[in-house]
Design a protein around this motif. Sequence first.
Motif, mmCIF file in Angstrom:
data_model
loop_
_atom_site.group_PDB
_atom_site.id
_atom_site.type_symbol
_atom_site.label_atom_id
_atom_site.label_comp_id
_atom_site.label_asym_id
_atom_site.label_seq_id
_atom_site.Cartn_x
_atom_site.Cartn_y
_atom_site.Cartn_z
ATOM 1 N N ASP A 97 34.081 -0.711 59.389
ATOM 2 C CA ASP A 97 33.191 -0.210 60.332
ATOM 3 C C ASP A 97 32.524 0.789 59.777
ATOM 4 N N GLN A 98 31.097 0.625 59.784
ATOM 5 C CA GLN A 98 29.971 1.665 59.314
ATOM 6 C C GLN A 98 28.570 1.800 60.406
ATOM 7 N N LEU A 99 27.894 2.699 60.223
ATOM 8 C CA LEU A 99 26.892 2.807 61.133
ATOM 9 C C LEU A 99 25.588 2.249 60.573
ATOM 10 N N ILE A 100 25.517 2.370 59.162
ATOM 11 C CA ILE A 100 24.340 1.647 58.637
ATOM 12 C C ILE A 100 24.747 0.522 57.551
ATOM 13 N N ASP A 101 24.217 -0.336 57.568
ATOM 14 C CA ASP A 101 24.422 -1.695 56.568
ATOM 15 C C ASP A 101 24.263 -1.083 55.445
ATOM 16 N N PRO A 102 25.354 -1.197 54.139
ATOM 17 C CA PRO A 102 24.986 -0.747 52.914
ATOM 18 C C PRO A 102 24.155 -1.520 52.174
ATOM 19 N N VAL A 103 23.803 -2.700 52.439
ATOM 20 C CA VAL A 103 22.695 -3.791 51.701
ATOM 21 C C VAL A 103 21.387 -3.410 52.230
ATOM 22 N N SER A 104 20.929 -3.551 53.438
ATOM 23 C CA SER A 104 19.873 -3.295 53.909
ATOM 24 C C SER A 104 19.505 -2.056 54.491
ATOM 25 N N GLY A 105 20.289 -1.144 54.733
ATOM 26 C CA GLY A 105 19.974 -0.006 54.969
ATOM 27 C C GLY A 105 19.334 0.133 56.512
ATOM 28 N N VAL A 106 19.710 -0.321 57.206
ATOM 29 C CA VAL A 106 19.577 -0.587 58.665
ATOM 30 C C VAL A 106 20.595 -0.257 59.645
ATOM 31 N N PRO A 107 20.638 0.072 60.857
ATOM 32 C CA PRO A 107 21.760 0.446 61.617
ATOM 33 C C PRO A 107 22.451 -1.033 61.983
ATOM 34 N N THR A 108 23.844 -1.067 61.825
ATOM 35 C CA THR A 108 24.589 -2.205 62.177
ATOM 36 C C THR A 108 24.644 -2.288 63.670
ATOM 37 N N GLN A 109 25.284 -3.615 64.061
ATOM 38 C CA GLN A 109 25.288 -3.800 65.423
ATOM 39 C C GLN A 109 26.055 -2.901 66.166
ATOM 40 N N LEU A 110 27.328 -2.615 65.388
ATOM 41 C CA LEU A 110 27.991 -1.400 66.008
ATOM 42 C C LEU A 110 27.579 -0.351 66.414
ATOM 43 N N CYS A 111 26.665 0.217 65.569
ATOM 44 C CA CYS A 111 25.781 1.370 65.632
ATOM 45 C C CYS A 111 24.965 1.381 67.131
ATOM 46 N N HIS A 112 24.308 0.335 66.931
ATOM 47 C CA HIS A 112 23.425 0.034 68.381
ATOM 48 C C HIS A 112 24.406 0.104 69.610
ATOM 49 N N GLU A 113 25.596 -0.537 69.460
ATOM 50 C CA GLU A 113 26.616 -0.618 70.503
ATOM 51 C C GLU A 113 27.070 0.802 70.950
ATOM 52 N N LEU A 114 27.022 1.553 69.948
ATOM 53 C CA LEU A 114 27.497 2.909 70.096
ATOM 54 C C LEU A 114 26.391 3.883 70.938
ATOM 55 N N ALA A 115 25.178 3.579 70.393
ATOM 56 C CA ALA A 115 24.057 4.507 70.827
ATOM 57 C C ALA A 115 23.589 3.871 71.944
ATOM 58 N N VAL A 116 23.492 2.890 72.327
ATOM 59 C CA VAL A 116 22.848 2.322 73.701
ATOM 60 C C VAL A 116 23.358 1.494 74.479
ATOM 61 N N LYS A 117 24.679 0.957 74.297
ATOM 62 C CA LYS A 117 25.192 -0.115 74.958
ATOM 63 C C LYS A 117 26.377 0.206 75.647
ATOM 64 N N GLU A 118 26.991 1.135 75.420
ATOM 65 C CA GLU A 118 28.253 1.910 75.777
ATOM 66 C C GLU A 118 28.338 1.620 77.447
ATOM 67 N N PRO A 119 29.249 1.080 77.979
ATOM 68 C CA PRO A 119 29.058 1.010 79.658
ATOM 69 C C PRO A 119 29.279 2.332 80.109
ATOM 70 N N GLY A 120 28.625 2.816 81.063
ATOM 71 C CA GLY A 120 28.757 3.902 81.749
ATOM 72 C C GLY A 120 27.804 4.975 81.346
ATOM 73 N N ASP A 121 27.260 4.728 80.086
ATOM 74 C CA ASP A 121 25.796 5.599 79.779
ATOM 75 C C ASP A 121 24.579 5.309 80.597
ATOM 76 N N SER A 122 23.940 5.887 80.851
ATOM 77 C CA SER A 122 22.742 5.708 81.620
ATOM 78 C C SER A 122 21.750 5.195 80.568
ATOM 79 N N ALA A 123 21.703 5.401 79.511
ATOM 80 C CA ALA A 123 20.909 4.675 78.469
ATOM 81 C C ALA A 123 21.274 3.169 78.200
ATOM 82 N N ALA A 124 22.520 2.706 78.597
ATOM 83 C CA ALA A 124 22.890 1.572 78.455
ATOM 84 C C ALA A 124 21.926 0.461 79.181
ATOM 85 N N ARG A 125 21.127 0.840 80.232
ATOM 86 C CA ARG A 125 20.387 0.163 80.748
ATOM 87 C C ARG A 125 19.011 0.304 80.432
ATOM 88 N N GLN A 126 18.951 -0.040 79.010
ATOM 89 C CA GLN A 126 17.596 0.274 78.386
ATOM 90 C C GLN A 126 16.882 -0.911 78.137
#
Length: 395
Positions: A97-126
Amino acid sequence: MPDPAATLDWLGNPDLMLLRSVATAVVRLEGITRLDSFALPYPSEAQRALDAMVLECLRNGARPPSGLPELVRWCRSRPLGGWPLDRLPEGLFAAEDQLIDPVSGVPTQLCHELAVKEPGDSAARQYDRLVIHEAMRACREASSPESYTAFRRLLVTRPVLTEADWADVSTDLYLDPVRFLIEDIYAPVSVGYRRDGTYLCCGRCLTLLTPVTDGGWWCERDQCRHRGEPPAGRILAPAEVGEIRQLRRPLRQFVTGPGRAEADLEQELRDMGLTVELWPGFDAYDLRITFPDGHVWAIDVKDWAHPGFLGRSARAVRPEPPYDEACWVVPGFRVQMRRDYLRAFVQQRPAQAEGLRLLTDAHVKRAARARLRGESGPEAGIAPPEADQNGTDHA
């Protein structure tokens, strides 16, 4: 994944909160600049994440990152298990598991889930959820469930629009109630997707591919990369097709991606002779499957990188439109990539969703074939077996 009794509040773990701060900074940085080209002064959110990581490294005697560029290099080159975070719950992340994809240099899906999709976070409803809820509201006001279905299909099947595509969409009467949203959710494409003056769409996912330094192309969808090199789809030259627009990233990530899995499962079940309705009752759930004898299954498809976060979001499938059995479904590649995926989901599933079963798409298709053959019992259904509520379902 550890025993839930030992990690009842793992979302409040200080090192996980720090990682989420870093992930959020990475996602926001990508939105304003290239991740490999930024300078002082750093955005305040990124500076706070850097400061917190430096303090954590000093606390546990590790060498801290020298600045934000080095922290971003950590995100791209270090699996999370190799970060100097000694308070993370054991087994929370997979080895790769990584936060940035080593090939493309863009955030991974896991990074996006950690940042904005965690249940209970007010930012989740973005952005993505707000768009879907606004589309649902507009279509309800117009008393047009067909318009909502047309809108969802648009996001799944046409994530990239040329000028001709835009004109076609603009004349679709079913989309009239959500026209105001469509104007906003498709944005002009950046030159970062372009190579030699043209853009290339993925033949599987339909989204734009990202050119990489070795001359190849990278697809942003995890499932597509799992299947190997992305096949070439449409080649788009602005000189020929005019302005090119693409769905904004949150919608591609959390609507188009899972929607492709929903559409694929829909087609395979239809090919068995079943009646399948997508997003019934204004998206009460994803698929309503009716067997020849009238028996009905309800399915919600989820495509999350982290099973623990998915487990924490678990809730019963809505009861209307009515059905006889229900479950959540995850693409099988997630379980192939992380063998404890189903068990980790169950371990983090809240008590109020105890009866919710998570199956792979392959499991659902096997069960459907078994039921069509006239078989009965657990192997011909999707509801949880009465004697097995502990997460031992197999892919």
